[in-house]
Design a protein around this motif. Structure first.
Motif, PDB file in Angstrom:
ATOM      1  N   GLU A  53      69.252  34.963  37.463  1.00 50.44           N
ATOM      2  CA  GLU A  53      69.019  34.492  38.828  1.00 50.44           C
ATOM      3  C   GLU A  53      70.318  34.430  39.606  1.00 50.44           C
ATOM      4  O   GLU A  53      70.413  34.895  40.744  1.00 50.44           O
ATOM      5  CB  GLU A  53      68.352  33.118  38.786  1.00 50.44           C
ATOM      6  N   GLU A 175      61.676  33.900  32.740  1.00 54.64           N
ATOM      7  CA  GLU A 175      62.738  34.516  33.536  1.00 54.64           C
ATOM      8  C   GLU A 175      62.844  36.017  33.247  1.00 54.64           C
ATOM      9  O   GLU A 175      63.133  36.815  34.137  1.00 54.64           O
ATOM     10  CB  GLU A 175      64.074  33.835  33.255  1.00 54.64           C
ATOM     11  N   LYS A 178      60.179  37.668  35.259  1.00 55.92           N
ATOM     12  CA  LYS A 178      60.576  37.807  36.662  1.00 55.92           C
ATOM     13  C   LYS A 178      61.584  38.945  36.841  1.00 55.92           C
ATOM     14  O   LYS A 178      61.517  39.709  37.809  1.00 55.92           O
ATOM     15  CB  LYS A 178      61.179  36.497  37.165  1.00 55.92           C
ATOM     16  N   ARG A 182      60.815  42.224  39.074  1.00 56.32           N
ATOM     17  CA  ARG A 182      61.579  42.605  40.258  1.00 56.32           C
ATOM     18  C   ARG A 182      61.946  44.091  40.213  1.00 56.32           C
ATOM     19  O   ARG A 182      61.917  44.780  41.233  1.00 56.32           O
ATOM     20  CB  ARG A 182      62.833  41.736  40.382  1.00 56.32           C
ATOM     21  N   HIS A 214      51.191  39.915  36.332  1.00 53.47           N
ATOM     22  CA  HIS A 214      51.762  39.407  37.581  1.00 53.47           C
ATOM     23  C   HIS A 214      51.796  40.472  38.684  1.00 53.47           C
ATOM     24  O   HIS A 214      52.063  40.137  39.843  1.00 53.47           O
ATOM     25  CB  HIS A 214      53.181  38.891  37.340  1.00 53.47           C
TER      26      HIS A 214
END
Length: 703
Positions: A53, A175, A178, A182, A214
């Motif tokens: 992140e 994480e 994600k 992305r 997702h």
């Protein structure tokens, strides 16, 4: 540029971004090596710990393909880009082995404090123009090197990105989901009409399913190798608590134990050994490979140290629970590759569970392989993708435009696996020259396409495999067969004994019979194999041996003339030499249970819209699909006789005049029967092929 990079210290497998501060591992010897790999610039240290992140706040994800390659290398790769693959291309399978995986893995796991990042192997490319993206999601090791056996082949038809999770990285599972998500959304935004492939190995399978759940609106194709969604049912559950209490000095033995539990050392050592070699040479090479493999296993202790192993086991539990709770949200196309001898997970049962739970899931079983199936011999990932019709460059699979020709290794394996049948049938090829002379071989068949080979089926189409194989061997040209559409449906998929044969047909270019597919094959100047008699001819009744059962209408003449295709009619005999028809459809339908099952399956096919020529009358419309009862005969041999080529180039009269097209159509059916009769006469007069050839020179030309 080269001198600048020589001042960096890094593994020979990776090139790093200029702002990255690597640890001292090994000096780069040759940046442009085909066996090297470049790492993207997703490599930073944030306060000494991994943080995806924080990394992405300061730097976007970098496109690996256009990453930190030297300009000269980029230009060379650009020149190497191809539009298509040649038949019998070199896929590089067997040139890299588990030894390479262990050597490279031991180097790239040195602590760098960086977060997970993408890299692409240089040996994986350059891909064909317009190739889709493939993201490899690794297993417990996290190195991203799990495709080492397959990266050269995959790199020809995919843009390959591999996920590397550093050994001391502690990014939680959500994480990682994600992070991969992305990347998927970024690449989808740049190419919205292309699919994105997620290849998940074990733990990576859970990650792929979670990402798909997702992103249901994105066109994803998931390929899961022994996914760890069944980790809660692992056979190793009783042993897991012991790992925590194991003294550190004994942890060096754990990787050795895991290597034998997770994979088959013999299959790993056989990857680069030619199984056609004499037994003595095979044993000698196998012994040497096993010795090298065992000598490198110590590197697993560095790849998965104790604290990392405990973390990965915790991560596996989280990943399994997370992905299982979201299976209902997965819209992606899924292919599960499952091992029958997986000593870590109940993969075979799990594959069936996933097939029942997911909307669009295909399964392929490998009964003799272990958990690390992608590192074992006999499993070519690209071959599986091709044989299951999963490769595509757009939203829908196109059997003509998305077709990838067989490679050298695939042809070699097919020859080995079917050598008994080729030896059993011993196909003899005869062809007719333009002057009417019959010669041994295929010299009389044109090489320049489009070429349309038209013939009649023998029982169950047993002549197809030796015909396609021998044609490819002699001409280096692949015959694209027009096949019954039922072979490409779930009706055949559910038959475990039929998948291997059907997969081989798909691997060698079998195409569902439709007007559009036939049009595309001729437009691309292919060599096309057509049987107008179809399933009715292949599944003929007793007493119908060598009978031509063709429809009344000329279904292909006018289209062949439109493209100026050369038509070559052929006949074949040999069915009565290798098998005797014992039970045909008339016999089987009278058996109570079996007859009901045959009728039920054909009715299901009709309801699904997979019937052919249902609008016709007569025998050709009676295309009941079933498996007849056969008794094999020994010995047996196939004889193929290809007639004089019929040229349609410039024959616009065949396109416009249906009656002339019909005349040629009837002429060809007669030629095919005469070719078969000619072979029977020649064979009955002598068992010597040499004498048969002398006799053929004296026979009256067919046309």
């Amino acid at each position: 540029m080269a001198s600048l990079l020589h001042n960096f210290w890094a593994t020979p497998r990776f090139g790093l971004s200029p702002d990255y501060k690597p640890q001292c591992i090994a000096r780069i010897a040759c940046l442009a090596s085909r066996d090297s790999t470049f790492l993207s610039s997703d490599s930073v240290i944030v306060n000494g710990v991994s943080s995806i992140e924080e990394k992405e706040k300061s730097s976007p994800i970098v496109d690996v393909k256009n990453g930190h390659l030297a300009p000269a290398i980029k230009e060379k790769n650009k020149e190497d880009i191809q539009n298509k693959l040649e038949t019998l291309w070199d896929d590089g399978y067997g040139t890299q082995t588990v030894k390479d995986y262990l050597e490279i893995g031991s180097e790239i796991v040195k602590p760098d404090g960086g977060p997970p990042r993408w890299f692409t192997p240089i040996s994986a490319g350059p891909p064909l123009e317009n190739s889709p993206l493939l993201l490899f999601l690794p297993g417990m090791d996290g190195t991203g090197m799990g495709l080492v056996l397959h990266e050269k082949a995959l790199g020809k038809v995919f843009q390959v990105w591999c996920l590397h999770i550093p050994v001391y990285d502690r990014t939680p599972f959500d994480e990682l989901v994600k992070f991969v998500g992305r990347t998927v959304r970024m690449k989808h935004a740049s190419s919205p009409n292309k699919p994105i492939y997620l290849v998940g190995d074990s733990f990576g399978g859970c990650l792929a399913l979670a990402v798909a759940a997702h992103n249901p609106e994105i066109d994803l194709v998931l390929i899961l190798a022994n996914p760890a969604t069944s980790f809660d049912r692992t056979q190793l559950q009783p042993l897991l608590p012991l790992l925590k209490s194991l003294p550190d000095e004994f942890h060096v033995t754990v990787p050795y134990l895991l290597s034998f539990i997770m994979g088959d050392p013999l299959k790993m050592a056989m990857v680069n050994i030619d199984s056609m070699l004499p037994p003595g040479q095979i044993i000698q090479r196998l012994s040497g490979n096993l010795t090298d493999l065992l000598a490198h296993l110590y590197g697993l202790a560095d790849i998965i140290p104790k604290e990392t192993l405990l973390w990965k086991l915790k991560l596996l539990r989280s990943a399994s629970s997370y992905s299982n709770s979201r299976l209902h949200a997965v819209n992606a196309e899924v292919l599960v590759i499952a091992s029958g001898k997986d000593n870590m997970l109940p993969s075979e049962n799990e594959a069936q569970r996933l097939k029942n739970s997911l909307r669009n899931c295909t399964v392929r079983y490998f009964k003799d392989n272990g958990h690390t199936i992608l590192l074992e011999n006999g499993v070519n990932l690209l071959s599986i993708i091709k044989a299951t019709s999963k490769y595509r460059c757009s939203k829908r699979h196109d059997y003509v435009m998305d077709f990838l020709p067989p490679s050298k290794s695939e042809f070699k394996n097919t020859t080995k696996d079917n050598s008994w049948f080729f030896n059993f049938t011993g196909p003899v090829m005869l062809s007719t020259m333009e002057n009417g002379k019959i010669v041994r071989g295929l010299a009389g068949v044109p090489r320049e396409g489009p070429v349309l080979l038209v013939g009649y089926h023998m029982l169950m189409g047993l002549e197809i495999v030796p015909l396609v194989h021998e044609y490819l061997t002699q001409t280096k040209i692949l015959l694209r067969g027009i096949a019954h559409p039922t072979l490409f449906t779930q009706l055949v998929e559910s038959r475990p004994n039929a998948t291997s044969f059907v997969d081989m047909l798909k691997l060698y270019g079998a195409t569902p019979v439709t007007a559009s597919n036939f049009f595309k094959l001729l437009a691309t100047k292919s060599h096309v194999l057509l049987y107008p008699g179809g399933a009715r001819e292949a599944l003929h009744r007793k007493g119908e041996e060598y009978k031509v059962i063709w429809p009344d209408r000329q279904e292909f003449i006018r289209m062949a003339a439109k493209f100026g295709a050369t038509i070559v009619p052929f006949g074949v005999v040999g069915e009565d030499d290798i098998a005797q028809l014992v039970l045909d459809y008339d016999d089987l339908k009278s058996i109570p249970i079996l007859g009901d099952q045959i009728r039920s399956e054909n009715e299901e096919a009709a309801r699904s819209g997979f019937t052919v020529r249902g609008d016709m009358d007569g025998e050709i419309a009676n295309q009941m699909l079933y498996i007849p009862g056969l008794l094999p005969k020994i010995p047996g041999r196939f004889y193929f006789l290809f007639g004089k080529p019929i040229h349609t180039k410039g024959r616009q009269d065949l396109v416009k005049d249906r009656e002339k097209a019909r005349e040629l159509y009837l002429q060809m059916s007669t030629i095919c029967m005469k070719n078969g009769t000619m072979i029977v006469l020649g064979r009955s007069m002598t068992s010597s092929i040499k004498f048969m050839m002398k006799l053929a020179d004296q026979l009256i030309p067919l046309f």
